[in-house]
Design a protein around this motif. Structure first.
Motif, PDB file in Angstrom:
ATOM      1  N   VAL A 169      58.840  36.722  21.516  1.00  0.00           N
ATOM      2  CA  VAL A 169      59.099  37.243  22.860  1.00  0.00           C
ATOM      3  C   VAL A 169      60.262  38.212  22.764  1.00  0.00           C
ATOM      4  CG1 VAL A 169      59.896  36.686  25.190  1.00  0.00           C
ATOM      5  CG2 VAL A 169      58.209  35.218  24.070  1.00  0.00           C
ATOM      6  N   TYR A 170      60.063  39.419  23.280  1.00  0.00           N
ATOM      7  CA  TYR A 170      61.122  40.433  23.238  1.00  0.00           C
ATOM      8  C   TYR A 170      61.935  40.365  24.520  1.00  0.00           C
ATOM      9  CZ  TYR A 170      63.470  44.817  22.172  1.00  0.00           C
ATOM     10  OH  TYR A 170      64.425  45.761  21.873  1.00  0.00           O
ATOM     11  N   ALA A 171      63.256  40.306  24.368  1.00  0.00           N
ATOM     12  CA  ALA A 171      64.162  40.237  25.511  1.00  0.00           C
ATOM     13  C   ALA A 171      64.768  41.607  25.753  1.00  0.00           C
ATOM     14  CB  ALA A 171      65.266  39.215  25.259  1.00  0.00           C
ATOM     15  N   ASP A 172      64.673  42.085  26.991  1.00  0.00           N
ATOM     16  CA  ASP A 172      65.214  43.395  27.337  1.00  0.00           C
ATOM     17  C   ASP A 172      65.730  43.381  28.768  1.00  0.00           C
ATOM     18  OD1 ASP A 172      65.612  46.333  26.998  1.00  0.00           O
ATOM     19  OD2 ASP A 172      64.042  46.441  28.524  1.00  0.00           O
TER      20      ASP A 172
ATOM     21  N   SER B 199      64.420  40.832  31.126  1.00  0.00           N
ATOM     22  CA  SER B 199      62.960  40.742  31.153  1.00  0.00           C
ATOM     23  C   SER B 199      62.465  40.298  29.785  1.00  0.00           C
ATOM     24  CB  SER B 199      62.336  42.092  31.525  1.00  0.00           C
ATOM     25  OG  SER B 199      62.755  42.498  32.810  1.00  0.00           O
ATOM     26  N   PHE B 200      61.304  39.651  29.766  1.00  0.00           N
ATOM     27  CA  PHE B 200      60.760  39.111  28.526  1.00  0.00           C
ATOM     28  C   PHE B 200      59.315  39.567  28.357  1.00  0.00           C
ATOM     29  CE2 PHE B 200      64.037  36.258  30.087  1.00  0.00           C
ATOM     30  CZ  PHE B 200      64.847  36.119  28.972  1.00  0.00           C
ATOM     31  N   TYR B 201      58.935  39.879  27.116  1.00  0.00           N
ATOM     32  CA  TYR B 201      57.608  40.418  26.834  1.00  0.00           C
ATOM     33  C   TYR B 201      57.025  39.742  25.599  1.00  0.00           C
ATOM     34  CZ  TYR B 201      59.505  44.116  29.806  1.00  0.00           C
ATOM     35  OH  TYR B 201      60.098  44.808  30.838  1.00  0.00           O
ATOM     36  N   GLU B 202      55.781  39.306  25.696  1.00  0.00           N
ATOM     37  CA  GLU B 202      55.106  38.692  24.561  1.00  0.00           C
ATOM     38  C   GLU B 202      54.739  39.757  23.531  1.00  0.00           C
ATOM     39  OE1 GLU B 202      51.753  36.673  26.170  1.00  0.00           O
ATOM     40  OE2 GLU B 202      52.898  34.877  26.731  1.00  0.00           O
ATOM     41  N   LEU B 203      55.037  39.467  22.276  1.00  0.00           N
ATOM     42  CA  LEU B 203      54.753  40.389  21.184  1.00  0.00           C
ATOM     43  C   LEU B 203      53.645  39.826  20.297  1.00  0.00           C
ATOM     44  CD1 LEU B 203      58.383  41.339  20.080  1.00  0.00           C
ATOM     45  CD2 LEU B 203      56.810  42.730  21.430  1.00  0.00           C
ATOM     46  N   LEU B 204      52.636  40.651  20.002  1.00  0.00           N
ATOM     47  CA  LEU B 204      51.581  40.239  19.079  1.00  0.00           C
ATOM     48  C   LEU B 204      52.052  40.440  17.646  1.00  0.00           C
ATOM     49  CD1 LEU B 204      48.436  41.762  20.846  1.00  0.00           C
ATOM     50  CD2 LEU B 204      49.408  39.470  21.072  1.00  0.00           C
ATOM     51  N   ASN B 205      51.239  39.968  16.706  1.00  0.00           N
ATOM     52  CA  ASN B 205      51.666  40.011  15.301  1.00  0.00           C
ATOM     53  C   ASN B 205      51.690  41.413  14.704  1.00  0.00           C
ATOM     54  OD1 ASN B 205      48.918  40.371  15.257  1.00  0.00           O
ATOM     55  ND2 ASN B 205      48.464  38.609  13.989  1.00  0.00           N
ATOM     56  N   ASN B 206      51.309  42.431  15.472  1.00  0.00           N
ATOM     57  CA  ASN B 206      51.455  43.812  15.013  1.00  0.00           C
ATOM     58  C   ASN B 206      52.546  44.548  15.784  1.00  0.00           C
ATOM     59  OD1 ASN B 206      50.155  43.961  17.472  1.00  0.00           O
ATOM     60  ND2 ASN B 206      48.702  45.525  16.854  1.00  0.00           N
TER      61      ASN B 206
ATOM     62  N   TYR C 225      52.691  44.821  19.091  1.00  0.00           N
ATOM     63  CA  TYR C 225      52.164  45.319  20.364  1.00  0.00           C
ATOM     64  C   TYR C 225      52.640  44.420  21.507  1.00  0.00           C
ATOM     65  CZ  TYR C 225      48.474  47.136  23.501  1.00  0.00           C
ATOM     66  OH  TYR C 225      47.770  47.705  24.531  1.00  0.00           O
ATOM     67  N   VAL C 226      53.111  45.031  22.596  1.00  0.00           N
ATOM     68  CA  VAL C 226      53.544  44.255  23.763  1.00  0.00           C
ATOM     69  C   VAL C 226      52.300  43.838  24.546  1.00  0.00           C
ATOM     70  CG1 VAL C 226      54.914  44.252  25.871  1.00  0.00           C
ATOM     71  CG2 VAL C 226      55.711  45.528  23.886  1.00  0.00           C
ATOM     72  N   PHE C 227      52.013  42.547  24.510  1.00  0.00           N
ATOM     73  CA  PHE C 227      50.780  42.052  25.115  1.00  0.00           C
ATOM     74  C   PHE C 227      50.914  41.859  26.626  1.00  0.00           C
ATOM     75  CE2 PHE C 227      47.969  38.367  26.183  1.00  0.00           C
ATOM     76  CZ  PHE C 227      46.771  39.064  26.111  1.00  0.00           C
ATOM     77  N   ALA C 228      51.993  41.226  27.056  1.00  0.00           N
ATOM     78  CA  ALA C 228      52.150  40.940  28.485  1.00  0.00           C
ATOM     79  C   ALA C 228      53.610  40.639  28.783  1.00  0.00           C
ATOM     80  CB  ALA C 228      51.267  39.758  28.898  1.00  0.00           C
ATOM     81  N   ALA C 229      53.968  40.793  30.051  1.00  0.00           N
ATOM     82  CA  ALA C 229      55.307  40.411  30.500  1.00  0.00           C
ATOM     83  C   ALA C 229      55.351  38.905  30.702  1.00  0.00           C
ATOM     84  CB  ALA C 229      55.655  41.132  31.787  1.00  0.00           C
TER      85      ALA C 229
ATOM     86  N   SER D 186      68.031  47.215  20.458  1.00  0.00           N
ATOM     87  CA  SER D 186      68.561  48.268  21.327  1.00  0.00           C
ATOM     88  C   SER D 186      67.470  49.170  21.865  1.00  0.00           C
ATOM     89  CB  SER D 186      69.571  49.114  20.536  1.00  0.00           C
ATOM     90  OG  SER D 186      68.956  49.684  19.384  1.00  0.00           O
ATOM     91  N   ASP D 187      66.211  48.758  21.735  1.00  0.00           N
ATOM     92  CA  ASP D 187      65.100  49.596  22.186  1.00  0.00           C
ATOM     93  C   ASP D 187      65.045  49.654  23.702  1.00  0.00           C
ATOM     94  OD1 ASP D 187      63.594  50.079  19.532  1.00  0.00           O
ATOM     95  OD2 ASP D 187      63.935  47.920  19.572  1.00  0.00           O
ATOM     96  N   GLU D 188      64.730  50.828  24.210  1.00  0.00           N
ATOM     97  CA  GLU D 188      64.618  51.021  25.647  1.00  0.00           C
ATOM     98  C   GLU D 188      63.175  51.347  26.005  1.00  0.00           C
ATOM     99  OE1 GLU D 188      67.370  54.044  26.684  1.00  0.00           O
ATOM    100  OE2 GLU D 188      69.156  52.878  26.190  1.00  0.00           O
ATOM    101  N   HIS D 189      62.921  51.328  27.305  1.00  0.00           N
ATOM    102  CA  HIS D 189      61.603  51.696  27.827  1.00  0.00           C
ATOM    103  C   HIS D 189      60.497  50.831  27.223  1.00  0.00           C
ATOM    104  CE1 HIS D 189      63.762  55.075  29.463  1.00  0.00           C
ATOM    105  NE2 HIS D 189      64.031  55.548  28.256  1.00  0.00           N
ATOM    106  N   VAL D 190      60.695  49.535  27.275  1.00  0.00           N
ATOM    107  CA  VAL D 190      59.646  48.621  26.822  1.00  0.00           C
ATOM    108  C   VAL D 190      58.474  48.718  27.788  1.00  0.00           C
ATOM    109  CG1 VAL D 190      59.066  46.230  26.312  1.00  0.00           C
ATOM    110  CG2 VAL D 190      61.358  47.088  25.816  1.00  0.00           C
ATOM    111  N   GLN D 191      57.288  48.903  27.245  1.00  0.00           N
ATOM    112  CA  GLN D 191      56.099  49.102  28.064  1.00  0.00           C
ATOM    113  C   GLN D 191      54.993  48.152  27.621  1.00  0.00           C
ATOM    114  OE1 GLN D 191      54.722  53.149  28.089  1.00  0.00           O
ATOM    115  NE2 GLN D 191      52.974  52.731  29.413  1.00  0.00           N
ATOM    116  N   VAL D 192      54.388  47.478  28.581  1.00  0.00           N
ATOM    117  CA  VAL D 192      53.268  46.583  28.284  1.00  0.00           C
ATOM    118  C   VAL D 192      52.090  47.402  27.758  1.00  0.00           C
ATOM    119  CG1 VAL D 192      51.647  44.906  29.250  1.00  0.00           C
ATOM    120  CG2 VAL D 192      54.032  44.930  30.016  1.00  0.00           C
ATOM    121  N   HIS D 193      51.368  46.838  26.787  1.00  0.00           N
ATOM    122  CA  HIS D 193      50.226  47.472  26.145  1.00  0.00           C
ATOM    123  C   HIS D 193      50.647  48.689  25.336  1.00  0.00           C
ATOM    124  CE1 HIS D 193      47.435  45.610  29.446  1.00  0.00           C
ATOM    125  NE2 HIS D 193      47.995  44.717  28.653  1.00  0.00           N
TER     126      HIS D 193
END
Length: 290
Positions: free
Chosen positions: A115-118, A121-128, A130-134, A149-156
């Motif tokens: 899960v990526y924290a930004d 907000s939290f986002y599920e990460l697939l094994n490649n 890819y942001v799967f869902a919030a 430090s990544d910005e502009h996290v976008q689903v899909h």
């Protein structure tokens, strides 16, 4: 003009030609019947291997429809459509059963590995990566936490190459070996800081993170047994691995006394080497620390 009698050879050639025409006609009729027969149409579509994706979605994205001719089913194109339209699918195999008029769609799904924290907000990460869902902030986090430090996290979408590398590495590690890690932080230089529940921080290279996770337990356990307080253990290089106490740490008592910290020199560093073949970790003292 008198008609010349047909020779036996000419008569045989004419009969053979006529037979070919007749056979060709019936083959053509048979082909039409076969193509239009209900037996040559898709009567069933089976989906296997889907655990998080609805079967209806898989069938719809495959482009295969009930009732279409089996001759029209393009297995390679259907596989490509599924993999392109469903990010959760890592691979898809399509097979046609002509006898039963069935098409089988066999999936291999990607797994959520972190899960990526930004910014709260939290986002599920697939094994490649890819942001799967919030992920709702109130939900529990059953996966390792990744930050950076990544910005502009976008689903899909992908976040960054560093995040993708971390996710691919985490996919190689059994989940049971990650229970002691509270967070994986991606540093600006591409290294990873692993924050452990016992207060230690383990530094590792992103492209060898899986190996570092496997080694960190024995290395950190060595320092704990020797009485070292929580600090940073650097696994970015080859053994022996270096331990550095936190800047605000206060050494007291035991094998790691104040005099021992000072005698290490160079900021109080100590060194430990991991023996991967036998009894876990062997020590190599640095600067006079026992």
């Amino acid at each position: 003009m008198p008609h010349r009698p047909e020779t036996a050879e000419q008569r045989d050639r004419r009969k053979a030609r006529n037979r070919k025409i007749v056979v060709g006609f019936f083959v053509f009729i048979g082909l039409i019947v076969a193509l239009e027969s209900p037996l040559a149409r898709v009567r069933r579509i089976d989906v296997k291997g889907n655990t998080t994706i609805a079967q209806a979605n898989v069938v719809a994205d495959s482009g295969i429809e009930l009732g279409e001719s089996l001759w029209q089913v393009n297995a390679k194109a259907a596989s490509a459509r599924i993999e392109r339209r469903l990010p959760m699918v890592q691979s898809a195999g399509v097979t046609v059963d002509w006898l039963h008029g069935a098409v089988s769609l066999a999936l291999r799904e990607r797994q959520v590995v972190a899960v990526y924290a930004d910014a709260g907000s939290f986002y599920e990460l697939l094994n490649n990566g890819y942001v799967f869902a919030a992920e709702p902030p109130s939900a529990g986090l059953p996966y390792p936490l990744v930050s950076g430090s990544d910005e502009h996290v976008q689903v899909h979408a992908m976040i960054s190459s560093n995040v993708s590398t971390v996710c691919r590495q985490l996919a190689k590690v059994p989940s049971g070996e990650l229970t002691d890690v509270s967070e994986f932080h991606i540093n600006g230089d591409g290294t990873i800081s692993m924050y452990l529940d016992n207060g230690f921080v383990v530094l590792a290279d992103s492209d060898s993170l899986a190996g570092a996770v496997n080694a960190m337990q024995s290395v950190v356990h060595y320092f704990v047994q020797k009485g070292y307080k929580p600090g940073t253990v650097d696994l970015t290089g080859q053994p022996p691995y270096r331990y550095t106490p936190f800047a605000n740490a206060q050494a007291s008592g035991g094998a790691q006394g104040a005099s021992g910290q000072q005698s290490a020199g160079g900021g109080g560093n100590a060194v430990a080497g991991a023996n991967a073949t036998a009894n876990g970790v062997t020590s190599q003292t640095g600067g006079g620390i026992p």
